[in-house]
Scaffold this active site. Structure first.
Site, PDB file in Angstrom:
ATOM      1  N   GLU A 126       0.827  -1.218   0.000  1.00 29.66           N
ATOM      2  CA  GLU A 126       0.000   0.000   0.000  1.00 29.66           C
ATOM      3  C   GLU A 126       0.859   1.265   0.000  1.00 29.66           C
ATOM      4  O   GLU A 126       1.710   1.434   0.880  1.00 29.66           O
ATOM      5  CB  GLU A 126      -0.907  -0.015   1.240  1.00 29.66           C
ATOM      6  CG  GLU A 126      -1.925   1.105   1.231  1.00 29.66           C
ATOM      7  CD  GLU A 126      -2.872   1.079   2.434  1.00 29.66           C
ATOM      8  OE1 GLU A 126      -2.937   0.048   3.128  1.00 29.66           O
ATOM      9  OE2 GLU A 126      -3.523   2.103   2.668  1.00 29.66           O
ATOM     10  N   LYS A 155      -7.093  -0.795  12.003  1.00 29.52           N
ATOM     11  CA  LYS A 155      -6.504  -1.167  10.705  1.00 29.52           C
ATOM     12  C   LYS A 155      -5.301  -0.270  10.433  1.00 29.52           C
ATOM     13  O   LYS A 155      -4.273  -0.721   9.929  1.00 29.52           O
ATOM     14  CB  LYS A 155      -7.548  -1.049   9.585  1.00 29.52           C
ATOM     15  CG  LYS A 155      -7.125  -1.663   8.249  1.00 29.52           C
ATOM     16  CD  LYS A 155      -6.288  -0.736   7.369  1.00 29.52           C
ATOM     17  CE  LYS A 155      -5.922  -1.384   6.041  1.00 29.52           C
ATOM     18  NZ  LYS A 155      -5.047  -0.522   5.217  1.00 29.52           N
ATOM     19  N   ASP A 191       4.283 -14.549  11.337  1.00 24.78           N
ATOM     20  CA  ASP A 191       2.944 -14.983  10.932  1.00 24.78           C
ATOM     21  C   ASP A 191       1.963 -13.821  11.126  1.00 24.78           C
ATOM     22  O   ASP A 191       1.557 -13.521  12.249  1.00 24.78           O
ATOM     23  CB  ASP A 191       2.564 -16.191  11.803  1.00 24.78           C
ATOM     24  CG  ASP A 191       1.255 -16.837  11.389  1.00 24.78           C
ATOM     25  OD1 ASP A 191       0.385 -16.125  10.844  1.00 24.78           O
ATOM     26  OD2 ASP A 191       1.102 -18.034  11.635  1.00 24.78           O
TER      27      ASP A 191
END
Ligand code: NAD
Length: 403
Positions: free
Chosen positions: A61, A241, A257
């Site tokens: 992004e 987010k 992970d």
């Protein structure tokens, strides 16, 4: 940059090829048909507990790296981030069904605590040798004859999923004898709330903007944006987010992970039954903007894919974290920087202005721009306020026609 990072020829070569050999990819997962690369960038200006860090970031992004680096620069003027970490303790869950007398079974497990912790340690001798191992045990009665036993395992510098799963499998049969229950699932919990990091920063209001006289208004707008997230789960989700915009790229760049990091973060955000922001902002007594954040983060600096993936090994080298705890604190600081950058942009210019300037480059590439054309087309469509594929194609054809 590669000189400053002191990369070897082999490392530079690995970086330019995405860090993953075809043969290695084939051994990492199943049914491999190729390798998929993402940009590998360096986040700048980050100071944590008085030490400077270069931050490896892998992300698709635009503006994430620039925004975090910019916020880290502002935060640095207030002394940088202060971070602390719990011990790297993961929860191993062992489920039992059809337990005939749950209260009696709970007591039996607690009575055999020392024996069970010893059994857990015997399952991971190398971890115990490195100073980790079983630290505690909890029993939870989930009702309807279902019991779950938690083993708290210090995983030292590993993320620990496999270590903790090994423990769960090793202790299950003995607990079944003690409880009379039937063994169910034996696996870690990704809600690793024993393994939290806490980060804070205090930014002088004057560092938040170059605009004369606007500092206090920007600070107050960020505080209002924080309060919005505290009051509304719809906003809190986007707020969080934005935090993960900073954390995930570090998780990815160091071969960790990211599904585990995401699962743990969001479950923790909802731990009291309502989804809340992980990072909050307030005006401090001295007029500074003060940020605080708590987040569970199970990251490793050993084990996992970094043993095979040269890009991940390089990410760990660049981060230069001396332990799993330090890497988790570093990732959390980047998360806090990303959050501050997003709130500052939203509360002042609106996020689109900065984002679109960077996004315009991707649109220019999608329209077929090459080399220097990319910047020229991106500038042209951004200046026109039309960051669209059609506008980029038009701009590119005008450029090539010499208009
Ligand atoms: P791992 O299996 O590679 O184990 C870590 C190894 O590193 C162990 O053999 C340990 O003995 C060794 N080690 C060397 N130095 C160490 C040190 N200083 N401290 C601790 N250990 C040291 O990795 P892991 O961390 O047990 O598991 C991580 C992997 O498990 C990740 O790839 C993750 O994706 C995967 N996984 C995740 C889940 C989940 O999150 N639900 C489930 C299963 C597997």
């Amino acid at each position: 940059m590669s000189e400053r990072l002191e990369l070897s020829g082999d490392e530079r070569e690995a970086l330019s090829r995405g860090g993953l050999e075809r043969e290695v990819a084939d051994k990492m997962i199943e049914n491999v048909v190729g390798a998929y690369t993402l940009p590998f960038a360096i986040g700048l200006n980050l100071q944590m507990n008085g030490r400077d860090f270069l931050v490896p970031m892998v992300v698709e992004e635009p503006s994430v790296v620039a925004a975090a680096s910019n916020a880290a620069r502002m935060i640095r003027t207030g002394g940088g981030f202060t971070a602390e970490s719990d011990d790297p303790v993961m929860i191993s869950q062992v489920q039992f069904d059809d337990v005939p007398a749950p209260a009696v079974a709970c007591a039996a497990v607690l009575e055999h605590r020392d024996e069970l912790l010893k059994l857990a340690d015997q399952a991971v001798p190398n971890l115990v040798r490195r100073g980790g191992g079983a630290r505690g045990l909890e029993v939870r009665d989930l009702g309807d004859g279902m019991l779950v036993v938690h083993f708290l395992i210090d995983c030292r510098d590993a993320m620990g999923a496999n270590l903790v799963n090994t423990v769960a499998e090793a202790v299950a049969d003995r607990i079944a004898e003690l409880t009379g229950g039937q063994v169910g699932l034996r696996i870690l919990s990704n809600l690793c709330d024993q393994r939290c990091v806490r980060v804070r920063c205090s930014v002088p209001a004057a560092s938040l903007t170059d605009e004369p006289g606007a500092a206090e208004a920007v600070r107050d707008a960020i505080v209002r944006a924080s309060k919005f997230a505290e009051a509304d789960p719809y906003r809190a989700t986007t707020h969080n987010k934005g935090i993960m915009n900073g954390i995930d790229p570090v998780v990815l760049a160091t071969g960790n992970d990211w599904r585990a990091a995401e699962a743990g973060a969001h479950a923790f955000a909802a731990r009291d039954g309502r989804y809340r922001p992980l990072c909050t902002w307030r005006k401090g007594d001295e007029g500074n903007l003060n940020g605080t954040m708590e987040i569970p983060l199970a990251l490793g600096v050993v084990g996992g894919p970094a043993r095979m993936h040269k890009g991940a090994a390089l990410g760990l080298k660049i981060a230069g974290a001396s332990s799993a705890q330090e890497l988790a604190m570093l990732a959390a600081c980047v998360g806090m920087a990303s959050n501050m950058a997003a709130l500052r942009a939203l509360a002042t210019d609106g996020i689109q202005r900065g984002h679109m300037a960077l996004h315009a480059r991707q649109v220019a590439v999608a329209a077929g721009a090459l080399g220097e054309e990319v910047e020229l087309v991106a500038q042209a469509i951004h200046a026109r306020g039309q960051v669209t594929l059609d506008a980029a194609q038009l701009s590119l054809s005008e450029l090539r026609a010499g208009k």
